[in-house]
Write a protein that holds these residues in place. Structure first.
Motif, PDB file in Angstrom:
ATOM      1  N   VAL A 130       4.358  -6.918  -6.857  1.00 35.33           N
ATOM      2  CA  VAL A 130       5.034  -5.618  -6.803  1.00 35.33           C
ATOM      3  C   VAL A 130       4.835  -5.033  -5.406  1.00 35.33           C
ATOM      4  O   VAL A 130       3.708  -4.878  -4.942  1.00 35.33           O
ATOM      5  CB  VAL A 130       4.489  -4.640  -7.864  1.00 35.33           C
ATOM      6  N   LEU A 131       5.948  -4.771  -4.731  1.00 34.54           N
ATOM      7  CA  LEU A 131       5.915  -4.234  -3.373  1.00 34.54           C
ATOM      8  C   LEU A 131       6.457  -2.814  -3.375  1.00 34.54           C
ATOM      9  O   LEU A 131       7.365  -2.480  -4.140  1.00 34.54           O
ATOM     10  CB  LEU A 131       6.793  -5.089  -2.449  1.00 34.54           C
ATOM     11  N   ASP A 132       5.884  -1.983  -2.512  1.00 34.67           N
ATOM     12  CA  ASP A 132       6.403  -0.630  -2.387  1.00 34.67           C
ATOM     13  C   ASP A 132       7.670  -0.644  -1.536  1.00 34.67           C
ATOM     14  O   ASP A 132       7.742  -1.343  -0.524  1.00 34.67           O
ATOM     15  CB  ASP A 132       5.352   0.273  -1.730  1.00 34.67           C
ATOM     16  N   VAL A 133       8.667   0.113  -1.963  1.00 35.04           N
ATOM     17  CA  VAL A 133       9.911   0.221  -1.200  1.00 35.04           C
ATOM     18  C   VAL A 133       9.929   1.570  -0.490  1.00 35.04           C
ATOM     19  O   VAL A 133       9.755   2.614  -1.118  1.00 35.04           O
ATOM     20  CB  VAL A 133      11.144   0.098  -2.123  1.00 35.04           C
ATOM     21  N   LYS A 157      10.115   0.515  -6.406  1.00 39.23           N
ATOM     22  CA  LYS A 157       9.330  -0.697  -6.145  1.00 39.23           C
ATOM     23  C   LYS A 157      10.269  -1.900  -6.141  1.00 39.23           C
ATOM     24  O   LYS A 157      11.345  -1.868  -6.746  1.00 39.23           O
ATOM     25  CB  LYS A 157       8.267  -0.926  -7.230  1.00 39.23           C
ATOM     26  N   VAL A 193      10.083  -5.696  -7.377  1.00 37.63           N
ATOM     27  CA  VAL A 193       9.301  -6.679  -8.120  1.00 37.63           C
ATOM     28  C   VAL A 193       9.846  -8.062  -7.786  1.00 37.63           C
ATOM     29  O   VAL A 193      11.055  -8.303  -7.839  1.00 37.63           O
ATOM     30  CB  VAL A 193       9.399  -6.442  -9.642  1.00 37.63           C
ATOM     31  N   ASP A 209       9.502   3.555 -10.026  1.00 40.66           N
ATOM     32  CA  ASP A 209       8.055   3.432 -10.203  1.00 40.66           C
ATOM     33  C   ASP A 209       7.638   3.454 -11.674  1.00 40.66           C
ATOM     34  O   ASP A 209       6.805   2.665 -12.103  1.00 40.66           O
ATOM     35  CB  ASP A 209       7.325   4.576  -9.475  1.00 40.66           C
ATOM     36  N   GLU A 250       1.238  -4.283  -3.851  1.00 40.11           N
ATOM     37  CA  GLU A 250       0.636  -3.170  -4.573  1.00 40.11           C
ATOM     38  C   GLU A 250       0.003  -3.644  -5.876  1.00 40.11           C
ATOM     39  O   GLU A 250      -0.990  -3.107  -6.341  1.00 40.11           O
ATOM     40  CB  GLU A 250       1.735  -2.153  -4.887  1.00 40.11           C
ATOM     41  N   ARG A 251       0.620  -4.656  -6.421  1.00 37.23           N
ATOM     42  CA  ARG A 251       0.142  -5.161  -7.702  1.00 37.23           C
ATOM     43  C   ARG A 251       0.494  -6.639  -7.780  1.00 37.23           C
ATOM     44  O   ARG A 251       1.547  -7.056  -7.316  1.00 37.23           O
ATOM     45  CB  ARG A 251       0.849  -4.391  -8.821  1.00 37.23           C
ATOM     46  N   VAL A 289       7.998   0.048 -13.724  1.00 31.72           N
ATOM     47  CA  VAL A 289       7.383  -1.213 -13.290  1.00 31.72           C
ATOM     48  C   VAL A 289       6.705  -1.921 -14.464  1.00 31.72           C
ATOM     49  O   VAL A 289       6.862  -3.126 -14.659  1.00 31.72           O
ATOM     50  CB  VAL A 289       6.360  -0.974 -12.149  1.00 31.72           C
ATOM     51  N   LEU A 300      11.266  -2.343   3.443  1.00 25.65           N
ATOM     52  CA  LEU A 300       9.841  -2.530   3.167  1.00 25.65           C
ATOM     53  C   LEU A 300       9.048  -2.369   4.457  1.00 25.65           C
ATOM     54  O   LEU A 300       9.512  -2.738   5.541  1.00 25.65           O
ATOM     55  CB  LEU A 300       9.595  -3.942   2.619  1.00 25.65           C
TER      56      LEU A 300
END
Ligand code: NI
Ligand code: NI
Ligand code: NI
Lengths: 107, 107, 107
Positions: free
Chosen positions: B98-101, B2, B4, B50, A102-103, B53, C99
């Motif tokens: 940064v990954l979405d959970v 998220k 990280v 979120d 996402e980032r 972050v 994830l």
């Protein structure tokens, strides 16, 4: 940006990492704990632009895919008697996950 | 929520982890395998709401960003002759994903 | 396909891994670095079909959830005098992140 997570056998880990690095990808190797279940694997993390995911998949695949090898094997038939003969074993193989990032930042 | 994933140099790993912990974030440190390619890095996992972050990014950045240091260096010019002079080296730096959970649970 | 990332205590790591393996899930164990902050944790990676996420969550939970144990404890009251009495301690516990996996390949 994607995060590629490749679980490869220890035997292929160096070759795969070098091949990726040579093509300009940054590779982080995570140590797997010793022990029965997962002995012999290394997890590689590779951050990569969306358009280069296939290139990473191809490199990982080319250097780690499952293949058979002829290896010597020993069998014993009694005291002082044994025979050595070749057997076909499967080595290598990789499991690859691609995650969306996402980032992404380098500081 | 998220996840990280921060890859920091070993030198900064303790400082970054302590700074995050002090602010209430739970940090998991993954060992990187020794070896040529990735020597010197530690991968930190931080699960975070979120809205926090940016705070995590700021803490990681503040404690690990690339900077130059003046270090002594030695050069030898022959038998018994050498000179010690300072050089500027770059240390630190971090790569952060940064990954979405999709789902998060504590059991 | 989902990637389940379960951070469990070292005490539960073997039990959780065996329970998952027995049910047909492939588990990769990542070593956590020693050291003060994160001592005692293991991170498990499990790739899993969407419909089986709950099953994995249940297995992880069943074998690692927080519970209290009665353990002996020692207190000394002076030279040669001590008392051993039981105390209740909390052990176990897991943090689980799910994830989404954009692409998955076995090579
Ligand atoms: Ni190659
Ligand atoms: Ni600070
Ligand atoms: Ni069970």
């Amino acid at each position: 940006m994607k995060l590629v997570l490749a679980i490869v056998s220890n035997d292929d880990s160096g070759t795969v990492s070098r091949a990726l690095t040579k093509e300009g990808f940054a590779v982080t190797k995570l140590a797997t704990t010793g022990g029965f279940l997962m002995a012999g694997n290394t997890t590689l993390l590779i951050g990569v632009d969306d358009v280069k995911v296939q290139q990473v998949m191809d490199i990982v695949s080319a250097h780690s895919k499952k293949r058979t090898q002829i290896m010597p094997s020993n069998a014993s038939y009694g005291v002082g008697m044994y025979s050595s003969f070749p057997v076909e074993v499967t080595v290598g193989g990789a499991t690859v996950f691609v995650l969306d990032v996402e980032r992404f930042e380098k500081v």
